[in-house]
Design a protein around this motif. Sequence first.
Motif, mmCIF file in Angstrom:
data_model
loop_
_atom_site.group_PDB
_atom_site.id
_atom_site.type_symbol
_atom_site.label_atom_id
_atom_site.label_comp_id
_atom_site.label_asym_id
_atom_site.label_seq_id
_atom_site.Cartn_x
_atom_site.Cartn_y
_atom_site.Cartn_z
ATOM 1 N N LEU A 1 -65.116 18.986 21.666
ATOM 2 C CA LEU A 1 -63.965 19.008 20.523
ATOM 3 C C LEU A 1 -62.691 18.558 20.910
ATOM 4 O O LEU A 1 -61.715 17.868 20.022
ATOM 5 N N CYS A 2 -62.676 17.908 22.155
ATOM 6 C CA CYS A 2 -61.432 17.217 22.505
ATOM 7 C C CYS A 2 -61.732 15.708 22.403
ATOM 8 O O CYS A 2 -62.742 15.208 23.211
ATOM 9 N N PRO A 3 -60.444 15.030 21.851
ATOM 10 C CA PRO A 3 -60.617 13.743 22.102
ATOM 11 C C PRO A 3 -60.324 13.091 23.187
ATOM 12 O O PRO A 3 -59.894 13.774 24.343
ATOM 13 N N PRO B 1 -57.923 11.649 26.116
ATOM 14 C CA PRO B 1 -56.591 12.289 26.444
ATOM 15 C C PRO B 1 -55.598 11.215 25.679
ATOM 16 O O PRO B 1 -55.639 10.111 25.815
ATOM 17 N N ALA B 2 -54.553 11.760 25.180
ATOM 18 C CA ALA B 2 -53.521 10.909 24.297
ATOM 19 C C ALA B 2 -52.408 10.571 25.402
ATOM 20 O O ALA B 2 -52.049 11.113 26.185
ATOM 21 N N THR B 3 -52.041 9.220 25.154
ATOM 22 C CA THR B 3 -51.086 8.333 26.159
ATOM 23 C C THR B 3 -49.743 8.318 25.311
ATOM 24 O O THR B 3 -48.742 8.153 26.002
ATOM 25 N N THR B 4 -49.668 8.538 24.257
ATOM 26 C CA THR B 4 -48.250 8.159 23.267
ATOM 27 C C THR B 4 -48.438 9.391 22.305
ATOM 28 O O THR B 4 -49.328 10.207 21.759
ATOM 29 N N CYS B 5 -47.110 9.549 21.892
ATOM 30 C CA CYS B 5 -46.958 10.936 20.762
ATOM 31 C C CYS B 5 -47.641 10.744 19.613
ATOM 32 O O CYS B 5 -48.119 11.323 18.818
ATOM 33 N N ALA B 6 -47.748 9.173 19.056
ATOM 34 C CA ALA B 6 -48.425 8.896 17.926
ATOM 35 C C ALA B 6 -50.076 9.306 18.202
ATOM 36 O O ALA B 6 -50.417 9.803 16.799
ATOM 37 N N GLU B 7 -50.539 9.023 19.095
ATOM 38 C CA GLU B 7 -51.954 9.498 19.257
ATOM 39 C C GLU B 7 -51.871 11.004 19.208
ATOM 40 O O GLU B 7 -52.869 11.661 18.497
ATOM 41 N N TRP B 8 -51.140 11.825 19.818
ATOM 42 C CA TRP B 8 -50.896 13.306 20.151
ATOM 43 C C TRP B 8 -50.829 13.946 18.715
ATOM 44 O O TRP B 8 -51.398 15.137 18.551
ATOM 45 N N CYS B 9 -49.684 13.009 18.074
ATOM 46 C CA CYS B 9 -49.528 13.861 16.634
ATOM 47 C C CYS B 9 -50.812 13.751 15.621
ATOM 48 O O CYS B 9 -50.858 14.596 14.715
ATOM 49 N N THR B 10 -51.716 12.860 15.864
ATOM 50 C CA THR B 10 -52.752 12.897 15.027
ATOM 51 C C THR B 10 -53.976 14.125 15.248
ATOM 52 O O THR B 10 -55.112 14.253 14.363
ATOM 53 N N TRP B 11 -53.892 14.902 16.318
ATOM 54 C CA TRP B 11 -54.604 15.879 16.710
ATOM 55 C C TRP B 11 -54.466 17.023 15.892
ATOM 56 O O TRP B 11 -53.208 17.316 15.466
ATOM 57 N N THR B 12 -55.264 17.863 15.717
ATOM 58 C CA THR B 12 -55.079 19.063 15.194
ATOM 59 C C THR B 12 -54.444 20.481 16.016
ATOM 60 O O THR B 12 -54.191 19.970 17.177
ATOM 61 N N ALA B 13 -53.713 21.267 15.465
ATOM 62 C CA ALA B 13 -53.145 22.481 16.336
ATOM 63 C C ALA B 13 -53.865 22.639 17.357
ATOM 64 O O ALA B 13 -53.593 23.127 18.552
ATOM 65 N N ASP B 14 -55.208 23.257 16.978
ATOM 66 C CA ASP B 14 -56.215 23.644 18.104
ATOM 67 C C ASP B 14 -56.273 22.834 19.295
ATOM 68 O O ASP B 14 -56.456 22.999 20.265
ATOM 69 N N GLN B 15 -56.565 21.209 18.877
ATOM 70 C CA GLN B 15 -56.748 20.291 19.850
ATOM 71 C C GLN B 15 -55.610 20.156 20.778
ATOM 72 O O GLN B 15 -55.522 20.281 21.976
ATOM 73 N N ARG B 16 -54.307 20.214 20.210
ATOM 74 C CA ARG B 16 -53.254 20.167 20.922
ATOM 75 C C ARG B 16 -52.945 21.593 21.833
ATOM 76 O O ARG B 16 -52.178 21.309 23.202
ATOM 77 N N ARG B 17 -53.138 22.593 21.504
ATOM 78 C CA ARG B 17 -53.260 23.767 22.354
ATOM 79 C C ARG B 17 -54.339 23.786 23.698
ATOM 80 O O ARG B 17 -54.107 24.039 24.553
ATOM 81 N N ARG B 18 -55.454 23.396 23.169
ATOM 82 C CA ARG B 18 -56.749 23.402 24.152
ATOM 83 C C ARG B 18 -57.042 22.095 25.034
ATOM 84 O O ARG B 18 -57.403 22.043 26.251
ATOM 85 N N CYS B 19 -56.436 20.922 24.409
ATOM 86 C CA CYS B 19 -57.076 19.607 25.158
ATOM 87 C C CYS B 19 -55.825 19.072 26.109
ATOM 88 O O CYS B 19 -54.822 19.131 25.825
#
Length: 55
Positions: free
Chosen positions: A21-23, A25-43
């Motif tokens: 379920l994890c994309p 790893p994000a390297t910028t805030c723009a990428e990270w902001c496209t993740w769901t809340a669950d992905q932000r917590r877990r990934c």
Amino acid sequence: MKNLKKLTKRELRMIGGGALLCPAPATTCAEWCTWTADQRRRCRNMVMDPEPCGC
């Protein structure tokens, strides 16, 4: 706890882990902001910005 169902061996084998379920790893805030809340917590992420991301 009454409503728990006993899983068969076949059902246990079919359970997937959370890793898929994890994309990447994000390297910028723009990428990270496209993740769901669950992905932000877990990934994992590799955002190196000094300021926290404001999504």
